[in-house]
Motif scaffolding. Structure first.
Motif, PDB file in Angstrom:
ATOM      1  N   SER A  28      -3.682  -7.137   9.643  1.00 20.73           N
ATOM      2  CA  SER A  28      -4.637  -7.040  10.759  1.00 20.73           C
ATOM      3  C   SER A  28      -5.157  -8.413  11.175  1.00 20.73           C
ATOM      4  CB  SER A  28      -5.782  -6.076  10.444  1.00 20.73           C
ATOM      5  OG  SER A  28      -6.496  -6.546   9.341  1.00 20.73           O
ATOM      6  N   LYS A  29      -5.209  -9.337  10.233  1.00 24.33           N
ATOM      7  CA  LYS A  29      -5.654 -10.696  10.589  1.00 24.33           C
ATOM      8  C   LYS A  29      -4.488 -11.554  11.095  1.00 24.33           C
ATOM      9  CE  LYS A  29     -10.055 -11.338   8.583  1.00 24.33           C
ATOM     10  NZ  LYS A  29     -10.547 -10.108   9.158  1.00 24.33           N
ATOM     11  N   LYS A  30      -3.304 -10.981  11.094  1.00 18.78           N
ATOM     12  CA  LYS A  30      -2.091 -11.664  11.552  1.00 18.78           C
ATOM     13  C   LYS A  30      -1.917 -13.028  10.874  1.00 18.78           C
ATOM     14  CE  LYS A  30      -1.814  -9.405  16.089  1.00 18.78           C
ATOM     15  NZ  LYS A  30      -1.903  -8.103  15.530  1.00 18.78           N
ATOM     16  N   LEU A  31      -1.985 -12.992   9.541  1.00 16.68           N
ATOM     17  CA  LEU A  31      -1.900 -14.255   8.797  1.00 16.68           C
ATOM     18  C   LEU A  31      -0.474 -14.779   8.671  1.00 16.68           C
ATOM     19  CD1 LEU A  31      -4.457 -13.712   5.861  1.00 16.68           C
ATOM     20  CD2 LEU A  31      -4.830 -14.671   8.130  1.00 16.68           C
ATOM     21  N   GLY A  32       0.487 -13.920   8.946  1.00 11.86           N
ATOM     22  CA  GLY A  32       1.883 -14.366   8.851  1.00 11.86           C
ATOM     23  C   GLY A  32       2.792 -13.204   8.502  1.00 11.86           C
ATOM     24  N   SER A  33       4.109 -13.457   8.487  1.00 13.85           N
ATOM     25  CA  SER A  33       5.049 -12.370   8.210  1.00 13.85           C
ATOM     26  C   SER A  33       4.804 -11.827   6.804  1.00 13.85           C
ATOM     27  CB  SER A  33       6.484 -12.867   8.356  1.00 13.85           C
ATOM     28  OG  SER A  33       6.693 -13.958   7.490  1.00 13.85           O
ATOM     29  N   LEU A  34       4.978 -10.518   6.675  1.00 10.29           N
ATOM     30  CA  LEU A  34       4.536  -9.858   5.441  1.00 10.29           C
ATOM     31  C   LEU A  34       5.529  -8.790   4.996  1.00 10.29           C
ATOM     32  CD1 LEU A  34       2.315  -8.906   3.365  1.00 10.29           C
ATOM     33  CD2 LEU A  34       1.281  -7.632   5.252  1.00 10.29           C
ATOM     34  N   LEU A  35       5.849  -8.835   3.705  1.00 12.84           N
ATOM     35  CA  LEU A  35       6.661  -7.777   3.092  1.00 12.84           C
ATOM     36  C   LEU A  35       5.798  -7.073   2.053  1.00 12.84           C
ATOM     37  CD1 LEU A  35       9.448  -6.354   2.565  1.00 12.84           C
ATOM     38  CD2 LEU A  35       9.839  -8.094   0.797  1.00 12.84           C
ATOM     39  N   ALA A  36       5.666  -5.750   2.198  1.00 10.73           N
ATOM     40  CA  ALA A  36       4.974  -4.948   1.185  1.00 10.73           C
ATOM     41  C   ALA A  36       6.042  -4.321   0.299  1.00 10.73           C
ATOM     42  CB  ALA A  36       4.142  -3.863   1.862  1.00 10.73           C
ATOM     43  N   VAL A  37       5.883  -4.415  -1.008  1.00 14.23           N
ATOM     44  CA  VAL A  37       6.884  -3.876  -1.934  1.00 14.23           C
ATOM     45  C   VAL A  37       6.241  -2.828  -2.831  1.00 14.23           C
ATOM     46  CG1 VAL A  37       8.516  -4.440  -3.793  1.00 14.23           C
ATOM     47  CG2 VAL A  37       8.074  -6.116  -1.978  1.00 14.23           C
ATOM     48  N   ASP A  38       6.795  -1.618  -2.787  1.00 17.81           N
ATOM     49  CA  ASP A  38       6.328  -0.595  -3.719  1.00 17.81           C
ATOM     50  C   ASP A  38       7.281  -0.595  -4.900  1.00 17.81           C
ATOM     51  OD1 ASP A  38       5.446   1.511  -5.157  1.00 17.81           O
ATOM     52  OD2 ASP A  38       5.151   2.849  -3.445  1.00 17.81           O
ATOM     53  N   ALA A  39       6.853  -1.233  -5.999  1.00 20.14           N
ATOM     54  CA  ALA A  39       7.715  -1.348  -7.180  1.00 20.14           C
ATOM     55  C   ALA A  39       7.351  -0.300  -8.234  1.00 20.14           C
ATOM     56  CB  ALA A  39       7.585  -2.760  -7.764  1.00 20.14           C
ATOM     57  N   ARG A 128       6.034 -14.985   4.853  1.00 17.26           N
ATOM     58  CA  ARG A 128       4.892 -15.839   4.502  1.00 17.26           C
ATOM     59  C   ARG A 128       4.128 -15.215   3.317  1.00 17.26           C
ATOM     60  NH1 ARG A 128       1.826 -18.235   2.556  1.00 17.26           N
ATOM     61  NH2 ARG A 128       0.127 -19.551   3.240  1.00 17.26           N
ATOM     62  N   TYR A 129       4.065 -13.862   3.325  1.00 17.59           N
ATOM     63  CA  TYR A 129       3.362 -13.166   2.237  1.00 17.59           C
ATOM     64  C   TYR A 129       4.206 -12.010   1.720  1.00 17.59           C
ATOM     65  CZ  TYR A 129      -0.776 -15.616   3.901  1.00 17.59           C
ATOM     66  OH  TYR A 129      -1.657 -16.589   4.266  1.00 17.59           O
ATOM     67  N   ILE A 130       4.158 -11.821   0.397  1.00 20.48           N
ATOM     68  CA  ILE A 130       4.761 -10.633  -0.204  1.00 20.48           C
ATOM     69  C   ILE A 130       3.700 -10.008  -1.108  1.00 20.48           C
ATOM     70  CG2 ILE A 130       6.578  -9.761  -1.747  1.00 20.48           C
ATOM     71  CD1 ILE A 130       8.402 -11.966  -0.787  1.00 20.48           C
ATOM     72  N   VAL A 131       3.429  -8.718  -0.881  1.00 19.92           N
ATOM     73  CA  VAL A 131       2.439  -8.015  -1.713  1.00 19.92           C
ATOM     74  C   VAL A 131       3.184  -6.929  -2.488  1.00 19.92           C
ATOM     75  CG1 VAL A 131       0.382  -6.543  -1.712  1.00 19.92           C
ATOM     76  CG2 VAL A 131       0.536  -8.452  -0.086  1.00 19.92           C
ATOM     77  N   ILE A 132       3.101  -6.993  -3.820  1.00 21.28           N
ATOM     78  CA  ILE A 132       3.841  -6.047  -4.660  1.00 21.28           C
ATOM     79  C   ILE A 132       2.877  -5.113  -5.398  1.00 21.28           C
ATOM     80  CG2 ILE A 132       5.539  -5.810  -6.528  1.00 21.28           C
ATOM     81  CD1 ILE A 132       6.302  -8.794  -5.980  1.00 21.28           C
ATOM     82  N   ASP A 133       3.081  -3.814  -5.190  1.00 23.47           N
ATOM     83  CA  ASP A 133       2.300  -2.808  -5.917  1.00 23.47           C
ATOM     84  C   ASP A 133       3.138  -2.379  -7.119  1.00 23.47           C
ATOM     85  OD1 ASP A 133       0.545  -0.776  -6.684  1.00 23.47           O
ATOM     86  OD2 ASP A 133       1.470   0.689  -5.329  1.00 23.47           O
ATOM     87  N   ASN A 134       2.641  -2.675  -8.303  1.00 25.46           N
ATOM     88  CA  ASN A 134       3.422  -2.397  -9.508  1.00 25.46           C
ATOM     89  C   ASN A 134       3.040  -1.083 -10.182  1.00 25.46           C
ATOM     90  OD1 ASN A 134       5.381  -4.508 -10.084  1.00 25.46           O
ATOM     91  ND2 ASN A 134       3.610  -5.866 -10.017  1.00 25.46           N
ATOM     92  N   ALA A 135       3.933  -0.633 -11.062  1.00 35.21           N
ATOM     93  CA  ALA A 135       3.650   0.547 -11.878  1.00 35.21           C
ATOM     94  C   ALA A 135       2.551   0.196 -12.873  1.00 35.21           C
ATOM     95  CB  ALA A 135       4.918   0.961 -12.618  1.00 35.21           C
TER      96      ALA A 135
END
Ligand SMILES: Nc1ncnc2c1ncn2[C@@H]1O[C@H](COP(=O)(O)OP(=O)(O)OP(=O)(O)O)[C@@H](O)[C@H]1O
Ligand SMILES: [Mg+2]
Length: 250
Positions: A28-39, A128-135
């Motif tokens: 929402s703040k448009k900080l940069g390209s983003l990959l969300a990873v559901d691990a 630019r950002y990768i956010v990983i949700d881990n088990a």
């Protein structure tokens, strides 16, 4: 430069909620390209982000395994699977999404974890950002799914034991040789002051990024199957902003 943020912690502390809040903040703040990873094999991140999952990594692995003849000449199966997984990354409006999925049957997760590691290594530079949700817990850490994490975020509930288990996970990650820039603690579902937890936090040697208070709105969102972007609580938003500013400051 890419910033990889991995969210960890014991079961039910709010890892997926925090990961979704991070994704929502960055997009929402448009900080940069983003990959969300559901691990997490028990995948819930896409749902919390309000995104429909078209394909999972496990689905790609199964598909490629079923059609051996589709393998291009001179390419190893592992490489081909990594390529196919990269192609399958879903595109939401403001971010991309990669979902690991749950392998069928009693087999172990080692192979999909290896594929995930390969894919993360390959795609890292594209975002630019990768956010990983881990088990939950420590198993995935011992499999070393991620090797280079810039921000290792441990989510704890509002308890001494929660902080102790965050410290344990952090200790294991260091022992396993995972390289991380900085490790943070987020105390979630806080129903009071953190004064009583201060000693334990200092002892954990984790840097407190902030707290998110217990808020019925999270429960309502979950009961209504509504995405995290529907959150209206001003207090929760301020808390998330403070946490993100701290985590992303250096
Ligand atoms: N700050 C909060 N206040 C109230 N409820 C919350 C808060 N954060 C999360 N919850 C609720 O707690 C429940 C568990 O949250 P979540 O699924 O994010 O935890 P998790 O750590 O990812 O769980 P798992 O270990 O199963 O992956 C959800 O119903 C969520 O809505
Ligand atoms: Mg979760």
């Amino acid at each position: 430069m890419t910033t990889v943020i991995a969210v960890n912690g014991k079961g039910g502390t709010g890892k997926t909620t925090v990961a979704a809040l991070f994704v929502d903040y960055i997009s929402s703040k448009k900080l940069g390209s983003l990959l969300a990873v559901d691990a997490d094999p028990n995948a819930t991140l896409a749902n919390m982000l309000g995104v429909k999952v078209e394909e999972t990594m496990v689905g790609v692995v199964d598909e490629v395994s079923a059609k051996r003849d589709a393998l291009p000449a001179g390419m190893s199966k592992d490489r081909f699977i990594e390529m196919k997984v990269q192609e399958s990354i879903g595109e939401a409006e403001n971010f991309d999404l990669l979902v690991m999925g749950r392998p069928e049957g009693p087999g172990c997760y080692c192979y999909v974890n290896t594929v995930l590691r390969g894919v993360l290594n390959d795609v890292t530079k594209s975002y630019r950002y990768i956010v990983i949700d881990n088990a939950a817990g420590m198993e995935h850490i011992s499999r070393r799914t991620e090797r280079n994490i810039d921000k290792f975020v441990l989510v704890s509930d509002y308890s001494i034991m929660g902080i102790r288990s965050s410290a344990q996970i952090f200790k294991l990650a260091k022992e396993m040789g995972i390289k991380f820039g900085k490790a943070y603690l987020v105390i979630n579902k806080a129903s009071g002051s953190i004064d009583a937890l201060k000693k334990e936090i200092d002892f954990s040697s984790l840097s407190l990024a902030g707290t998110i208070g217990y808020d019925e709105e999270f429960v309502c969102l979950s009961l209504n199957n509504s995405p995290i972007s529907f959150l209206s609580s001003a207090k929760a938003k301020v808390e998330v902003t403070e946490i993100m500013e701290k985590i992303l400051e250096n």
